[in-house]
Design a protein around this motif. Structure first.
Motif, short mmCIF file in Angstrom:
data_model
loop_
_atom_site.label_atom_id
_atom_site.label_comp_id
_atom_site.label_asym_id
_atom_site.label_seq_id
_atom_site.Cartn_x
_atom_site.Cartn_y
_atom_site.Cartn_z
N ARG A 26 0.82 -1.22 0.00
CA ARG A 26 0.00 0.00 0.00
C ARG A 26 0.85 1.26 0.00
O ARG A 26 0.46 2.28 -0.54
N TRP A 27 2.01 1.21 0.62
CA TRP A 27 2.83 2.40 0.80
C TRP A 27 4.10 2.40 -0.04
O TRP A 27 4.84 3.38 -0.02
N THR A 28 4.40 1.31 -0.72
CA THR A 28 5.65 1.22 -1.48
C THR A 28 5.35 0.89 -2.94
O THR A 28 4.21 0.64 -3.32
N THR A 29 6.42 0.85 -3.72
CA THR A 29 6.29 0.49 -5.13
C THR A 29 6.28 -1.03 -5.27
O THR A 29 6.76 -1.74 -4.39
N ILE B 120 10.93 8.93 0.90
CA ILE B 120 9.48 9.08 0.88
C ILE B 120 9.14 10.30 0.04
O ILE B 120 9.70 11.38 0.25
N TRP C 16 1.45 9.85 0.27
CA TRP C 16 2.89 9.63 0.38
C TRP C 16 3.21 8.21 -0.05
O TRP C 16 2.43 7.29 0.17
N SER C 17 4.38 8.03 -0.65
CA SER C 17 4.81 6.71 -1.09
C SER C 17 6.30 6.54 -0.81
O SER C 17 7.08 7.48 -0.99
N THR D 222 9.57 5.29 -2.07
CA THR D 222 10.11 4.94 -3.39
C THR D 222 11.42 4.19 -3.30
O THR D 222 11.80 3.52 -4.27
#
Length: 169
Positions: free
Chosen positions: A83-86, A154, A161-162, A164
């Motif tokens: 959900r929060w990363t690539t 980030i 926010w992701s 990367t």
């Protein structure tokens, strides 16, 4: 003779007859304070000041850093990072967790190895702003018998926010 009543007078009379109700504040209690000290939804306007943004990035970094170490320890599935990363980060952590699991199966003292990766927590967090909407974070995550360094990048992508980049030492 009196003038005929206008359309606004009856409304004014009915409004005057009704007692005014006191305004009741509608505030929902938010979740408890995160380990980094950031309180979610504490009357702040999203994205209005740098301190709020820094708090959000710090809370995200602490959560993702601890989750990444738990993935490597076999306590959490790598898909939870999605959900929060690539997708590349999730795939890399899944491969690394699979390799560590194969090594653990060959290890004779499995109970000692399982204790090594139990209950990690973030001890230190250092956040540096690189550019507008871009932060780099260094974490120290402590496990019972060792400490790990975690580095994240980030970035603000759209409204969220992701992460990367994510490296665990």
């Amino acid at each position: 003779m009196t003038a005929p009543a206008t359309g606004s007078e009856p409304l004014a009379r009915t409004a005057a007859r009704q007692p005014a109700r006191p305004a009741v504040p509608r505030s929902r209690p938010g979740p408890p304070t995160a380990p980094g000290g950031y309180t979610w939804g504490a009357g702040r306007v999203v994205g209005r000041d740098a301190e709020d943004e820094l708090g959000r990035v710090t809370a995200l970094a602490r959560s993702i850093g601890q989750a990444a170490v738990e993935v490597l320890g076999g306590n959490r599935p790598a898909a939870q990072l999605g959900r929060w990363t690539t997708p590349g980060i999730v795939e890399r952590f899944q491969q690394r967790a699979d390799m560590l699991r194969l090594l653990q199966e060959q290890f004779e003292g499995k109970t000692a190895l399982q204790e090594l990766h139990r209950s990690p927590h973030v001890r230190r967090c250092r956040v540096c702003r690189v550019d507008r909407g871009v932060y780099e974070v260094a974490l120290v995550v402590v496990e019972p018998r060792r400490s790990r360094a975690v580095a994240l990048r980030i970035e603000r992508l759209g409204r969220g926010w992701s992460v990367t980049e994510l490296e665990v030492g």
